[in-house]
Design an enzyme around this catalytic site. Structure first.
Site, PDB file in Angstrom:
ATOM      1  N   SER A   1      47.659   1.760 -36.817  1.00  0.00           N
ATOM      2  CA  SER A   1      48.138   2.412 -35.597  1.00  0.00           C
ATOM      3  C   SER A   1      48.522   3.858 -35.891  1.00  0.00           C
ATOM      4  CB  SER A   1      49.365   1.672 -35.070  1.00  0.00           C
ATOM      5  OG  SER A   1      49.982   2.424 -34.045  1.00  0.00           O
TER       6      SER A   1
ATOM      7  N   TYR B   1      57.187  -1.803 -37.138  1.00  0.00           N
ATOM      8  CA  TYR B   1      55.759  -1.707 -36.797  1.00  0.00           C
ATOM      9  C   TYR B   1      55.056  -0.638 -37.640  1.00  0.00           C
ATOM     10  CZ  TYR B   1      51.807  -1.219 -33.481  1.00  0.00           C
ATOM     11  OH  TYR B   1      50.575  -1.162 -32.891  1.00  0.00           O
TER      12      TYR B   1
ATOM     13  N   LYS C   1      51.981  -1.054 -40.225  1.00  0.00           N
ATOM     14  CA  LYS C   1      50.699  -0.405 -39.942  1.00  0.00           C
ATOM     15  C   LYS C   1      50.270   0.550 -41.055  1.00  0.00           C
ATOM     16  CE  LYS C   1      49.595  -2.324 -36.012  1.00  0.00           C
ATOM     17  NZ  LYS C   1      48.602  -3.414 -36.052  1.00  0.00           N
TER      18      LYS C   1
HETATM   19  N1  LIG Z   1      46.975  -0.968 -27.509  1.00  0.00           N
HETATM   20  C1  LIG Z   1      47.209   0.082 -28.290  1.00  0.00           C
HETATM   21  O1  LIG Z   1      47.277   1.253 -27.855  1.00  0.00           O
HETATM   22  C2  LIG Z   1      47.381  -0.113 -29.751  1.00  0.00           C
HETATM   23  C3  LIG Z   1      47.717   0.988 -30.546  1.00  0.00           C
HETATM   24  C4  LIG Z   1      47.821   0.848 -31.910  1.00  0.00           C
HETATM   25  C5  LIG Z   1      47.615  -0.397 -32.484  1.00  0.00           C
HETATM   26  N2  LIG Z   1      47.328  -1.474 -31.690  1.00  0.00           N
HETATM   27  C6  LIG Z   1      47.128  -2.759 -32.345  1.00  0.00           C
HETATM   28  O2  LIG Z   1      45.999  -3.406 -31.806  1.00  0.00           O
HETATM   29  C7  LIG Z   1      46.167  -4.826 -31.954  1.00  0.00           C
HETATM   30  C8  LIG Z   1      45.888  -5.497 -30.623  1.00  0.00           C
HETATM   31  O3  LIG Z   1      46.914  -5.117 -29.717  1.00  0.00           O
HETATM   32  P1  LIG Z   1      46.721  -5.099 -28.125  1.00  0.00           P
HETATM   33  O4  LIG Z   1      47.128  -3.750 -27.687  1.00  0.00           O
HETATM   34  O5  LIG Z   1      45.387  -5.614 -27.766  1.00  0.00           O
HETATM   35  O6  LIG Z   1      47.890  -6.094 -27.685  1.00  0.00           O
HETATM   36  P2  LIG Z   1      47.865  -7.567 -27.032  1.00  0.00           P
HETATM   37  O7  LIG Z   1      49.267  -8.006 -26.966  1.00  0.00           O
HETATM   38  O8  LIG Z   1      47.048  -7.539 -25.804  1.00  0.00           O
HETATM   39  O9  LIG Z   1      47.060  -8.423 -28.118  1.00  0.00           O
HETATM   40  C9  LIG Z   1      47.651  -8.923 -29.281  1.00  0.00           C
HETATM   41  C10 LIG Z   1      47.241 -10.377 -29.400  1.00  0.00           C
HETATM   42  O10 LIG Z   1      47.697 -10.911 -30.645  1.00  0.00           O
HETATM   43  C11 LIG Z   1      48.116 -12.243 -30.406  1.00  0.00           C
HETATM   44  N3  LIG Z   1      49.042 -12.663 -31.465  1.00  0.00           N
HETATM   45  C12 LIG Z   1      50.312 -12.216 -31.651  1.00  0.00           C
HETATM   46  N4  LIG Z   1      50.857 -12.824 -32.714  1.00  0.00           N
HETATM   47  C13 LIG Z   1      49.923 -13.672 -33.206  1.00  0.00           C
HETATM   48  C14 LIG Z   1      49.903 -14.548 -34.315  1.00  0.00           C
HETATM   49  N5  LIG Z   1      50.970 -14.679 -35.124  1.00  0.00           N
HETATM   50  N6  LIG Z   1      48.770 -15.263 -34.568  1.00  0.00           N
HETATM   51  C15 LIG Z   1      47.691 -15.123 -33.753  1.00  0.00           C
HETATM   52  N7  LIG Z   1      47.668 -14.306 -32.674  1.00  0.00           N
HETATM   53  C16 LIG Z   1      48.763 -13.581 -32.420  1.00  0.00           C
HETATM   54  C17 LIG Z   1      48.770 -12.184 -29.048  1.00  0.00           C
HETATM   55  O11 LIG Z   1      48.887 -13.470 -28.450  1.00  0.00           O
HETATM   56  C18 LIG Z   1      47.854 -11.239 -28.290  1.00  0.00           C
HETATM   57  O12 LIG Z   1      46.838 -11.927 -27.594  1.00  0.00           O
HETATM   58  C19 LIG Z   1      47.580  -5.017 -32.490  1.00  0.00           C
HETATM   59  O13 LIG Z   1      47.543  -5.190 -33.890  1.00  0.00           O
HETATM   60  C20 LIG Z   1      48.263  -3.738 -32.136  1.00  0.00           C
HETATM   61  O14 LIG Z   1      49.370  -3.471 -32.958  1.00  0.00           O
HETATM   62  C21 LIG Z   1      47.203  -1.364 -30.348  1.00  0.00           C
END
Ligand SMILES: NC(=O)c1ccc[n+]([C@@H]2O[C@H](COP(=O)([O-])OP(=O)(O)OC[C@H]3O[C@@H](n4cnc5c(N)ncnc54)[C@H](O)[C@@H]3O)[C@@H](O)[C@H]2O)c1
Length: 300
Positions: free
Chosen positions: A153, A166, A170
């Site tokens: 991230s 976090y 990351k």
């Molecule tokens: N959306 C953004 O702008 C952004 C930015 C930087 C990093 N990220 C990273 O991208 C990834 C996806 O995030 P997102 O934005 O799609 O969020 P999201 O909440 O839509 O998706 C995350 C998914 O992970 C699942 N999850 C959580 N804990 C779990 C576990 N212990 N075992 C299995 N599944 C689990 C959740 O149920 C959820 O469906 C994450 O790692 C997040 O930190 C997202």
């Protein structure tokens, strides 16, 4: 130009019940991959569990003519991570691609962050990526092929208020990715990391609402899909991606200052401008290369 396909490949996508992971799973399946859709199905902070979200994505893939199987396990436990990979082996006989994407948020200013809030976030992002990759690793090595993408991230690479847990996880994934890239090189295992920006349930109250349409998850998946394709030769790299923009992010070292006599505190003060200089930058591919300037100085 020919279409990029994943026929014959088996992909594991963690946290694929929502958001970015869901989009990655749908895209790979639409292009011929067999996909394990893992999701624990809890809320944004990781509370609760449900097999529903993973199954819904599998149903959608099947409706579109693709092949997929659901897995509801927790990537943060060794048994759960093992079960994710075992699901791929049982259903499809192998694993080629691992996309570590599962994640939760427990944001608090550092002053107010509890040990539990720190540990819970490290457990899913960092430990989960370690555990799932570890469960897959011997299979990737034995078949002499593997593609891993870890989800870092911008908050980890550059720091972010309220995200000490976090951002630690990351940035940890960057070191993890670079080491996997080095250890996997002779087995044709490529490991890379992304630092995405996308409008999901994780970010909908953090990003400006005006950009919701432009920050779709479909603007991130093409990079992930490219990095896990067999024609990608790059490994150990980190890319930021979102809203149609992709750029490589580097860990780089400045020119620095060195002397052969014993360093004093005054030497540090008097040479602070050289020590702090931002240019020219060097990007090293491994710690051996990074030691180069020091070795040169020690032997000169
Ligand atoms: N959306 C953004 O702008 C952004 C930015 C930087 C990093 N990220 C990273 O991208 C990834 C996806 O995030 P997102 O934005 O799609 O969020 P999201 O909440 O839509 O998706 C995350 C998914 O992970 C699942 N999850 C959580 N804990 C779990 C576990 N212990 N075992 C299995 N599944 C689990 C959740 O149920 C959820 O469906 C994450 O790692 C997040 O930190 C997202």
């Amino acid at each position: 130009m020919s279409e990029l396909r994943y026929d014959g490949r088996v992909a594991v996508v963690t946290g694929a019940g929502h958001g970015l992971g869901r989009r990655h799973a749908l895209e790979l399946a639409a292009r011929g991959a067999k996909v394990v859709v893992n999701d624990l199905g809890g809320d944004r902070s990781g509370v609760g569990a449900s097999a529903g979200p993973a199954q819904e994505v599998v149903d959608e893939i099947k409706k579109n003519g693709g092949e997929a199987v659901a897995n509801p396990d927790n990537v943060a436990t060794p048994e759960g991570a093992q079960a994710v990979v075992q699901t791929a082996l049982d259903a499809f006989g192998k694993v080629d691609i691992v996309i570590n994407n599962a994640g939760i948020l427990r944001d608090k200013s550092f002053k107010n962050m509890s040990v539990e809030e720190f540990d819970a976030v490290i457990a899913v992002h960092l430990r989960g990526s370690f555990l799932v990759s570890s469960a897959a690793w011997s299979h990737l090595r034995e078949q002499g092929y593997g593609r891993i993408v870890n989800t870092s991230s911008p908050a980890g690479l550059f720091g972010n208020f309220g995200q000490a847990n976090y951002s630690t996880a990351k940035m940890g994934l960057v070191g993890f990715t670079k080491t996997l890239a080095q250890e996997g090189a002779k087995y044709n295992i490529k490991a890379n990391a992304i630092a995405p920006v996308a409008w999901t349930r994780m970010t909908e109250d953090l990003l400006p609402a005006d950009f919701a349409d432009k920050l779709g998850v479909d603007q991130v998946t093409p990079l992930v899909a490219w990095l896990v394709h067999e024609s990608n030769e790059d490994s150990g790299e980190v890319y930021t991606v979102g809203g149609g923009r992709i750029a490589k992010i580097f860990v780089a070292e400045g020119p620095g200052y060195g002397q052969n006599s014993t360093l004093s505190v005054e030497d540090v003060r008097d040479n602070w401008a050289a020590i702090s200089a931002n240019e020219p930058l060097t990007v090293f591919r491994n710690v051996g290369e990074q030691m180069g300037p020091l070795i040169q100085q020690l032997t000169s």
